[in-house]
Structures are given as C-alpha cells and as structure tokens.
Design a protein around this motif. Sequence first.
Motif, PDB file in Angstrom:
ATOM      1  N   UNK A  22      -6.989  15.948  11.174  1.00  9.68           N
ATOM      2  CA  UNK A  22      -7.192  15.355  12.495  1.00  9.68           C
ATOM      3  C   UNK A  22      -6.055  14.423  12.895  1.00  9.68           C
ATOM      4  N   UNK A  23      -5.482  13.726  11.932  1.00 10.42           N
ATOM      5  CA  UNK A  23      -4.461  12.729  12.231  1.00 10.42           C
ATOM      6  C   UNK A  23      -3.330  12.888  11.213  1.00 10.42           C
ATOM      7  N   UNK A  24      -2.366  13.766  11.512  1.00 13.64           N
ATOM      8  CA  UNK A  24      -1.342  14.122  10.538  1.00 13.64           C
ATOM      9  C   UNK A  24      -0.332  13.008  10.299  1.00 13.64           C
ATOM     10  N   UNK A  25      -0.256  12.017  11.185  1.00 19.75           N
ATOM     11  CA  UNK A  25       0.697  10.932  10.943  1.00 19.75           C
ATOM     12  C   UNK A  25       0.266  10.044   9.772  1.00 19.75           C
TER      13      UNK A  25
ATOM     14  N   UNK B 216       2.042  10.216   4.904  1.00 17.41           N
ATOM     15  CA  UNK B 216       2.618   9.381   3.827  1.00 17.41           C
ATOM     16  C   UNK B 216       1.571   8.551   3.087  1.00 17.41           C
ATOM     17  N   UNK B 217       0.651   7.959   3.830  1.00 14.26           N
ATOM     18  CA  UNK B 217      -0.386   7.163   3.157  1.00 14.26           C
ATOM     19  C   UNK B 217      -1.325   8.059   2.360  1.00 14.26           C
ATOM     20  N   UNK B 218      -1.570   9.284   2.843  1.00 17.54           N
ATOM     21  CA  UNK B 218      -2.404  10.236   2.107  1.00 17.54           C
ATOM     22  C   UNK B 218      -1.753  10.615   0.785  1.00 17.54           C
ATOM     23  N   UNK B 219      -0.441  10.823   0.799  1.00 21.94           N
ATOM     24  CA  UNK B 219       0.272  11.180  -0.436  1.00 21.94           C
ATOM     25  C   UNK B 219       0.196  10.029  -1.438  1.00 21.94           C
ATOM     26  N   UNK B 220       0.425   8.808  -0.984  1.00 23.23           N
ATOM     27  CA  UNK B 220       0.365   7.663  -1.900  1.00 23.23           C
ATOM     28  C   UNK B 220      -1.055   7.437  -2.426  1.00 23.23           C
ATOM     29  N   UNK B 221      -2.046   7.586  -1.545  1.00 25.67           N
ATOM     30  CA  UNK B 221      -3.437   7.454  -1.989  1.00 25.67           C
ATOM     31  C   UNK B 221      -3.774   8.534  -3.017  1.00 25.67           C
ATOM     32  N   UNK B 222      -3.314   9.773  -2.772  1.00 25.03           N
ATOM     33  CA  UNK B 222      -3.590  10.874  -3.703  1.00 25.03           C
ATOM     34  C   UNK B 222      -2.971  10.619  -5.063  1.00 25.03           C
ATOM     35  N   UNK B 223      -1.772  10.051  -5.077  1.00 24.43           N
ATOM     36  CA  UNK B 223      -1.109   9.747  -6.339  1.00 24.43           C
ATOM     37  C   UNK B 223      -1.894   8.695  -7.127  1.00 24.43           C
ATOM     38  N   UNK B 224      -2.292   7.607  -6.464  1.00 23.68           N
ATOM     39  CA  UNK B 224      -3.078   6.563  -7.135  1.00 23.68           C
ATOM     40  C   UNK B 224      -4.433   7.107  -7.571  1.00 23.68           C
ATOM     41  N   UNK B 225      -5.045   7.903  -6.735  1.00 21.22           N
ATOM     42  CA  UNK B 225      -6.348   8.497  -7.027  1.00 21.22           C
ATOM     43  C   UNK B 225      -6.254   9.413  -8.253  1.00 21.22           C
ATOM     44  N   UNK B 226      -5.180  10.206  -8.325  1.00 22.28           N
ATOM     45  CA  UNK B 226      -4.972  11.100  -9.464  1.00 22.28           C
ATOM     46  C   UNK B 226      -4.841  10.304 -10.760  1.00 22.28           C
TER      47      UNK B 226
END
Length: 132
Positions: free
Chosen positions: A42-45, A48-58
């Motif tokens: 829904x909000x592709x901007x 970058x925050x999604x990538x960083x969150x995914x890394x920490x989450x992983x």
Amino acid sequence: VFYELLSFICSVKLHNTLITRPSCFYYFHRVVAFLGGISLAENFNLFPSFVLFSLAWFFLAMLIHQQQHPNPWERKRSYLTYWKILLLNSSAPLTVEACENKGEIVKYNSLRNAQIKKRRERRERKAKEEAE
C-alpha cells in the motif's frame, strides 16, 4: 524480488526443541510478514524501513530459535541478559548439571542430522535431474 523475499520470510520456521512441530512463534512471524507485506504494497515509500525492520526481526527470530536448543552450552544469551550486564555490571552464572537433558540433546542432534541428510539427498537428486 519482493515475492521471493516475502516467501522466504514466511518460510522461516521456528521449531521447538524436537524440530518436528512449529512453535507458536512460527504463526506469529507469518502474521507479521503478511501484515508487513500488505502495508508495504500500500505504501512503497516505506521500503527502506521495511528492510531494516526485516533484518532486526530476522536476527531476533534466530535468537529465539537458538535459545530453544536443549543443550545448555549451545543456548545463546538473550538481549535482556546483555542489557543487565551493560547497565548493572553483573550477570548470573550459568549452572549446568552433569548430563543435563542428555536424552533430548541426542534426539535433537539425530533429528537435525536426519534433516540435513534429507536436504543433501534432495539437492543431489535435483542436481542430477537438471543435468539430464
């Protein structure tokens, strides 16, 4: 690329000590990945925050997985333990009894080795099929 990333995140299975059943965290991680994918679509901007969150989450998911190991010498310390060491300058000593969880450790290692063997055989069989 996004679909592959999302399918990889959704396929991360956190198992309990017997490896055979997924733990309750597995379903939680699937829901978080689904909701993250929806909000990212829904909000592709927010990429970058999604990538960083995914890394920490992983990393947190892998820590939870490593803390469930039946062998006390193989368990990793939690981030809370490190915060206590940093802030209070003290840590609780690890006490391990002789042959603690020996049966569970042997069962865990045999199941893990069986899974590794199956994956290796599957990979070799797939490589042979592709070569032919």
